[in-house]
Design a protein around this motif. Structure first.
Motif, PDB file in Angstrom:
ATOM      1  N   GLY A 141      39.721  14.072   5.882  1.00  0.00           N
ATOM      2  CA  GLY A 141      40.543  15.244   5.585  1.00  0.00           C
ATOM      3  C   GLY A 141      39.769  16.493   5.188  1.00  0.00           C
ATOM      4  O   GLY A 141      40.313  17.591   5.238  1.00  0.00           O
ATOM      5  N   GLY A 142      38.514  16.336   4.804  1.00  0.00           N
ATOM      6  CA  GLY A 142      37.737  17.504   4.383  1.00  0.00           C
ATOM      7  C   GLY A 142      37.110  18.253   5.541  1.00  0.00           C
ATOM      8  O   GLY A 142      36.373  19.206   5.333  1.00  0.00           O
ATOM      9  N   GLU A 168      43.720  17.838  -3.375  1.00  0.00           N
ATOM     10  CA  GLU A 168      42.423  17.959  -4.029  1.00  0.00           C
ATOM     11  C   GLU A 168      42.713  18.555  -5.401  1.00  0.00           C
ATOM     12  O   GLU A 168      43.687  19.311  -5.549  1.00  0.00           O
ATOM     13  CB  GLU A 168      41.529  18.913  -3.240  1.00  0.00           C
ATOM     14  N   VAL A 173      45.815  20.481   0.195  1.00  0.00           N
ATOM     15  CA  VAL A 173      45.153  20.687   1.488  1.00  0.00           C
ATOM     16  C   VAL A 173      46.237  20.580   2.566  1.00  0.00           C
ATOM     17  O   VAL A 173      46.872  19.535   2.712  1.00  0.00           O
ATOM     18  CB  VAL A 173      44.061  19.624   1.726  1.00  0.00           C
ATOM     19  N   TRP A 284      35.566   7.732   5.867  1.00  0.00           N
ATOM     20  CA  TRP A 284      34.156   7.348   5.987  1.00  0.00           C
ATOM     21  C   TRP A 284      34.054   5.877   6.322  1.00  0.00           C
ATOM     22  O   TRP A 284      35.004   5.111   6.139  1.00  0.00           O
ATOM     23  CB  TRP A 284      33.406   7.629   4.676  1.00  0.00           C
ATOM     24  N   VAL A 286      32.551   3.594   4.678  1.00  0.00           N
ATOM     25  CA  VAL A 286      32.781   2.750   3.494  1.00  0.00           C
ATOM     26  C   VAL A 286      34.281   2.482   3.348  1.00  0.00           C
ATOM     27  O   VAL A 286      34.710   1.378   3.009  1.00  0.00           O
ATOM     28  CB  VAL A 286      32.219   3.425   2.221  1.00  0.00           C
ATOM     29  N   ALA A 333      29.618   5.686  -4.562  1.00  0.00           N
ATOM     30  CA  ALA A 333      28.371   6.384  -4.248  1.00  0.00           C
ATOM     31  C   ALA A 333      27.731   6.856  -5.550  1.00  0.00           C
ATOM     32  O   ALA A 333      28.424   7.199  -6.505  1.00  0.00           O
ATOM     33  CB  ALA A 333      28.663   7.576  -3.345  1.00  0.00           C
ATOM     34  N   ALA A 339      28.313  12.474 -11.476  1.00  0.00           N
ATOM     35  CA  ALA A 339      29.376  13.383 -11.925  1.00  0.00           C
ATOM     36  C   ALA A 339      29.918  12.924 -13.280  1.00  0.00           C
ATOM     37  O   ALA A 339      30.140  13.733 -14.187  1.00  0.00           O
ATOM     38  CB  ALA A 339      30.488  13.425 -10.884  1.00  0.00           C
ATOM     39  N   ALA A 501      26.697  14.677  -1.595  1.00  0.00           N
ATOM     40  CA  ALA A 501      27.696  13.920  -2.368  1.00  0.00           C
ATOM     41  C   ALA A 501      28.125  12.664  -1.603  1.00  0.00           C
ATOM     42  O   ALA A 501      29.302  12.325  -1.548  1.00  0.00           O
ATOM     43  CB  ALA A 501      28.905  14.796  -2.693  1.00  0.00           C
TER      44      ALA A 501
HETATM   45  N1  COA Z   1      40.248  16.699   1.941  1.00  0.00           N
HETATM   46  C1  COA Z   1      40.056  18.032   1.819  1.00  0.00           C
HETATM   47  N2  COA Z   1      39.021  18.571   1.164  1.00  0.00           N
HETATM   48  C2  COA Z   1      38.136  17.741   0.597  1.00  0.00           C
HETATM   49  C3  COA Z   1      38.268  16.355   0.686  1.00  0.00           C
HETATM   50  C4  COA Z   1      39.375  15.841   1.387  1.00  0.00           C
HETATM   51  N3  COA Z   1      39.570  14.536   1.532  1.00  0.00           N
HETATM   52  N4  COA Z   1      37.233  15.788   0.011  1.00  0.00           N
HETATM   53  C5  COA Z   1      36.485  16.790  -0.482  1.00  0.00           C
HETATM   54  N5  COA Z   1      37.035  17.964  -0.115  1.00  0.00           N
HETATM   55  C6  COA Z   1      36.573  19.305  -0.484  1.00  0.00           C
HETATM   56  C7  COA Z   1      36.535  19.463  -1.982  1.00  0.00           C
HETATM   57  O1  COA Z   1      37.784  19.845  -2.495  1.00  0.00           O
HETATM   58  C8  COA Z   1      35.505  20.560  -2.144  1.00  0.00           C
HETATM   59  O2  COA Z   1      36.141  21.769  -1.856  1.00  0.00           O
HETATM   60  P1  COA Z   1      35.820  23.123  -2.665  1.00  0.00           P
HETATM   61  O3  COA Z   1      34.571  23.659  -2.048  1.00  0.00           O
HETATM   62  O4  COA Z   1      37.009  23.976  -2.390  1.00  0.00           O
HETATM   63  O5  COA Z   1      35.653  22.761  -4.100  1.00  0.00           O
HETATM   64  C9  COA Z   1      34.537  20.309  -0.998  1.00  0.00           C
HETATM   65  O6  COA Z   1      35.251  19.511  -0.049  1.00  0.00           O
HETATM   66  C10 COA Z   1      33.287  19.566  -1.393  1.00  0.00           C
HETATM   67  O7  COA Z   1      33.686  18.296  -1.902  1.00  0.00           O
HETATM   68  P2  COA Z   1      32.709  17.311  -2.657  1.00  0.00           P
HETATM   69  O8  COA Z   1      31.373  17.348  -1.986  1.00  0.00           O
HETATM   70  O9  COA Z   1      33.357  15.995  -2.771  1.00  0.00           O
HETATM   71  O10 COA Z   1      32.463  17.999  -4.044  1.00  0.00           O
HETATM   72  P3  COA Z   1      33.346  18.121  -5.329  1.00  0.00           P
HETATM   73  O11 COA Z   1      32.637  19.125  -6.146  1.00  0.00           O
HETATM   74  O12 COA Z   1      34.778  18.325  -5.001  1.00  0.00           O
HETATM   75  O13 COA Z   1      33.212  16.684  -6.031  1.00  0.00           O
HETATM   76  C11 COA Z   1      32.119  14.618  -6.594  1.00  0.00           C
HETATM   77  C12 COA Z   1      31.955  16.127  -6.374  1.00  0.00           C
HETATM   78  C13 COA Z   1      30.758  14.032  -6.901  1.00  0.00           C
HETATM   79  C14 COA Z   1      33.044  14.395  -7.758  1.00  0.00           C
HETATM   80  C15 COA Z   1      32.699  14.007  -5.320  1.00  0.00           C
HETATM   81  O14 COA Z   1      31.893  14.323  -4.228  1.00  0.00           O
HETATM   82  C16 COA Z   1      32.896  12.522  -5.340  1.00  0.00           C
HETATM   83  O15 COA Z   1      33.766  11.979  -5.936  1.00  0.00           O
HETATM   84  N6  COA Z   1      32.069  11.801  -4.618  1.00  0.00           N
HETATM   85  C17 COA Z   1      32.217  10.365  -4.499  1.00  0.00           C
HETATM   86  C18 COA Z   1      31.416   9.932  -3.367  1.00  0.00           C
HETATM   87  C19 COA Z   1      32.185   9.462  -2.195  1.00  0.00           C
HETATM   88  O16 COA Z   1      33.366   9.264  -2.204  1.00  0.00           O
HETATM   89  N7  COA Z   1      31.410   9.282  -1.134  1.00  0.00           N
HETATM   90  C20 COA Z   1      31.916   8.822   0.122  1.00  0.00           C
HETATM   91  C21 COA Z   1      30.951   7.934   0.812  1.00  0.00           C
HETATM   92  S1  COA Z   1      30.745   6.383  -0.073  1.00  0.00           S
END
Ligand code: COA
Ligand code: AMP
Length: 630
Positions: A141-142, A168, A173, A284, A286, A333, A339, A501
């Motif tokens: 979704g991102g 989010e 979104v 993903w 995972v 992850a 975080a 991330a």
């Molecule tokens: N749908 C829409 N947007 C999404 C999204 C989704 N499913 N997932 C992330 N985004 C957006 C976020 O809202 C963020 O937007 P912003 O720039 O407006 O703030 C952007 O993408 C970057 O997201 P992210 O890299 O996840 O950063 P974050 O600052 O929102 O969160 C963490 C940081 C560490 C808390 C987060 O990355 C996290 O929980 N990571 C866990 C790791 C994970 O799930 N990894 C997957 C592979 S195992």
């Protein structure tokens, strides 16, 4: 039995090993053999067996009398929803959705794109495709509309299943407008779309093309499981490569079932009935393997968690979920732990919860830094296992075989090769290197069941990306070394892939976007170290002659362009305007050297560099934004 015996047993008789593992799967027709190598170096597993994924993940547990066991827990701190779905209910829900898809013409082999947030309906849509032999492709979704459009054109889906919105923290979104834009942009058009309307946003449906999730299923005849051949694609999952065009990793049905089922006990050490949680996203790998398929195939309860490690509502959310749902094995992850640690360094939230149910924590998706591992060990008081794998393999290449025999943890190493994988370190000429020496990490062919047999519609690219550089091996794209105990140490990617991330992204794709800005003559994107996200992208742009607009305006436009074309997940916020890029005399941009400068590391001056003075300019530019040891 000890890990060593099992690994050696696999090496002596790989086919026997996997045929035995295949006994744990319900086949409509047993495969005559495990490996099909007539087309080497392309391999297939269990190709002539007949089997159904959904039967193995859902129906067989109901038939075995476990219908009342919870299959899926939806825990959504962003909406306040908590919901449990047992295996009987899951069977009815999936059979109905599959029946509705079939009634609208979806047949075995048809592609269906799924574009949904972390709701159980996403998992149900995946299983419903499997039930009728349709091939799903889940899109995270991102990603932006244009990324979705690229995937639509590549896999040519007959249908798209989407939700009206995702949530989010702090923003909704709008999935439906993104979907509409993607369909507009794509040359291929799906026959129809199914939209799961969420309370948070009810989307406008386009008459004749879009169907409401519930109305669409009303009164249909539920579908039974359709057996497919072992080498029938279960799904396509796009992942980042060196260029902007994502690679469609194909997963065959038979090997996927056998291998994932094997991992649940041997790696994650859970028994059927226990609760397994992977805090990731269904978009993903995972999420595919460890939110949807493996736990359900193995008869575990899985958790669909719609939230973040922090801020939903606080840094104690993970501990609340583990404690409340009695999670036995937990997978996430490292960035999630970083975080939490940043918000709650003393682990005070953790003290509020009884985590005695938890057996171990598993980390993957990016390098697990020693500080994070040690902190997690300290606050959880359970073993923390790093494990290394990729979208391409679908499950662990190198890990700790905790369910066979937990091996001593060496912090910084994901431990040892799993049965199925003969992992070697190669030099540039493809020679195996001795212990302790750094080289390219490669896996001797054939790869085990469940790994990618090819790329969707791109066999040539598959061969070129993975098989040609080191004939007889699969090239992982990672560099590292093996120590004298056989432990692997993963050091860096050998290509343009970065890991932000835990999300795998292509700097090449970002460069393509920046290059499309009218004022940008030339550009480079590198991944620099980041204490929270592991890496973040930084762009360098050289402006077209004669452009004299304010640099910060151009930089803002560049960031907006990447967000618009690739998506927010690219986390591209920082670009620097520079006069020149450092290059070799043959014109190759020295990205690896730029990374070293940004991270403040020592580096060897490349012998072929054209003009070393440019490196000082790059260093100065990076210092202005707090990098390069500033
Ligand atoms: N749908 C829409 N947007 C999404 C999204 C989704 N499913 N997932 C992330 N985004 C957006 C976020 O809202 C963020 O937007 P912003 O720039 O407006 O703030 C952007 O993408 C970057 O997201 P992210 O890299 O996840 O950063 P974050 O600052 O929102 O969160 C963490 C940081 C560490 C808390 C987060 O990355 C996290 O929980 N990571 C866990 C790791 C994970 O799930 N990894 C997957 C592979 S195992
Ligand atoms: P993905 O395909 O998104 O799972 O990303 C796979 C890549 O992430 C690997 O090729 C590695 O570069 C990196 N990666 C995954 N797990 C680990 C790990 N445990 N240690 C180091 N790098 C990892």
């Amino acid at each position: 039995m000890a890990y060593k015996d099992i690994y050696e047993g696999w090496k002596r008789d790989p086919e026997g090993f996997w045929m035995q593992a295949a006994e744990a799967i319900d086949w409509d027709r047993k495969p005559s053999r495990a490996l099909f190598d007539d087309n080497a170096p392309l391999y297939e597993w269990f190709a002539d067996g007949m089997v159904n994924t959904c039967w193995n993940a859902v129906d067989r547990h109901v038939e075995a009398g476990r219908g009342a066991q919870t299959a899926i827990i939806h825990d959504s701190p962003v909406t306040g929803i908590k919901q449990k779905i047992n295996f009987s209910q899951l069977r009815s829900r999936v059979a109905r959705l599959a029946g509705a898809l079939r009634a609208k013409g979806i047949e075995k082999g048809d592609r269906v794109i799924i574009y949904m947030p972390m709701v159980p309906e996403a998992v149900e849509a995946m299983l419903a495709c499997g039930r009728i032999g349709a091939i799903h492709s889940v899109v995270f979704g991102g990603f932006a509309a244009s990324e979705l459009a690229v995937r639509i054109d590549d896999c040519r889906p007959k249908a798209i299943i989407a939700a009206s919105c995702g949530i989010e923290p702090g923003r909704v979104v709008h999935y439906k407008p993104l979907l509409d834009a993607a369909i507009d942009q794509a040359s291929h058009k799906p026959d129809f779309c199914v939209i799961f309307q969420r309370e948070e946003e009810v989307a406008h449906l386009q008459e004749g093309r879009d169907y409401d999730w519930h109305a669409f299923q009303y009164g249909v005849e539920p579908a039974e499981c359709v057996p497919v051949r072992g080498n029938h694609p279960a799904y396509i999952l796009y992942t980042s490569g060196t260029t902007g065009a994502p690679k469609g990793v194909v997963r065959h049905t038979g090997g996927h079932l056998v291998a994932l089922n094997w991992t649940m006990k041997n790696i994650y050490n859970v028994d059927p009935g226990e609760v397994f949680w992977a805090a990731s996203d269904v978009g993903w790998v995972v999420g595919h393997s460890y939110i949807c398929y493996a736990p359900l195939i193995h008869g575990n309860t899985t958790i669909v968690f719609e939230g973040k490690p922090v801020g939903t509502p606080d840094a104690g959310t993970f501990w609340r979920v583990i404690s409340e749902h009695k999670v036995r094995s937990f997978f996430t992850a490292p960035t999630a732990f970083r975080a939490i640690k940043r918000e709650d360094p003393k682990g005070e939230y953790r003290q509020k919860y009884d985590l005695s149910c938890l057996g171990a924590l598993y980390l993957a998706g990016e390098r697990a830094d020693p500080d994070t591992i040690e902190w997690a060990q300290k606050i959880l008081g359970v073993p923390v296992y790093d494990h290394w794998w990729q979208t391409e393999t679908g499950y662990t290449i190198v890990g700790n075989p905790a369910g066979i025999e937990p091996l001593p943890v060496k912090i910084g190493s994901p431990t040892v090769a799993m049965p199925g994988y003969d992992v070697q370190i190669l030099d540039e000429a493809g020679h195996e290197m001795p212990a302790g020496e750094l080289g390219a990490i490669a896996v001797k062919l054939p790869l085990p069941p469940g790994t990618l047999p090819t790329l969707w519609n791109a066999e040539g690219r598959f061969r070129k990306s993975y098989l040609e550089h080191f004939p007889g091996y699969y090239e992982t794209g990672d560099a590292g070394m093996k120590d004298e105990d056989g432990y692997l140490w993963i050091m860096a990617r050998t290509d343009d892939v970065i890991n932000v991330a835990g999300h795998r992204l292509s700097t090449g794709a970002m460069e393509e976007v920046l290059a499309s800005h009218p004022d940008v003559a030339e550009c480079a994107v590198i991944g620099v170290s980041d204490t929270l996200k592991g890496q973040i992208p930084v762009g360098f742009v050289c402006l077209t002659k004669g452009v004299n607009r304010a640099h910060d305006e151009i930089v803002r436009e560049c960031a907006a362009l990447v967000r618009d074309r690739i998506g927010p997940v690219a986390a591209f916020k920082l670009a620097l305007v520079v006069d020149r890029l450092p290059k070799t005399r043959s014109g190759k941009i020295l990205r690896a050297t730029m990374v070293k400068i940004a991270d403040g590391e020592d580096f060897k001056m490349p012998a072929t560099i054209d003009d070393p003075a440019i490196l000082d300019e790059i260093r100065d530019a990076l210092k202005t934004v707090g990098y390069a040891g500033a």
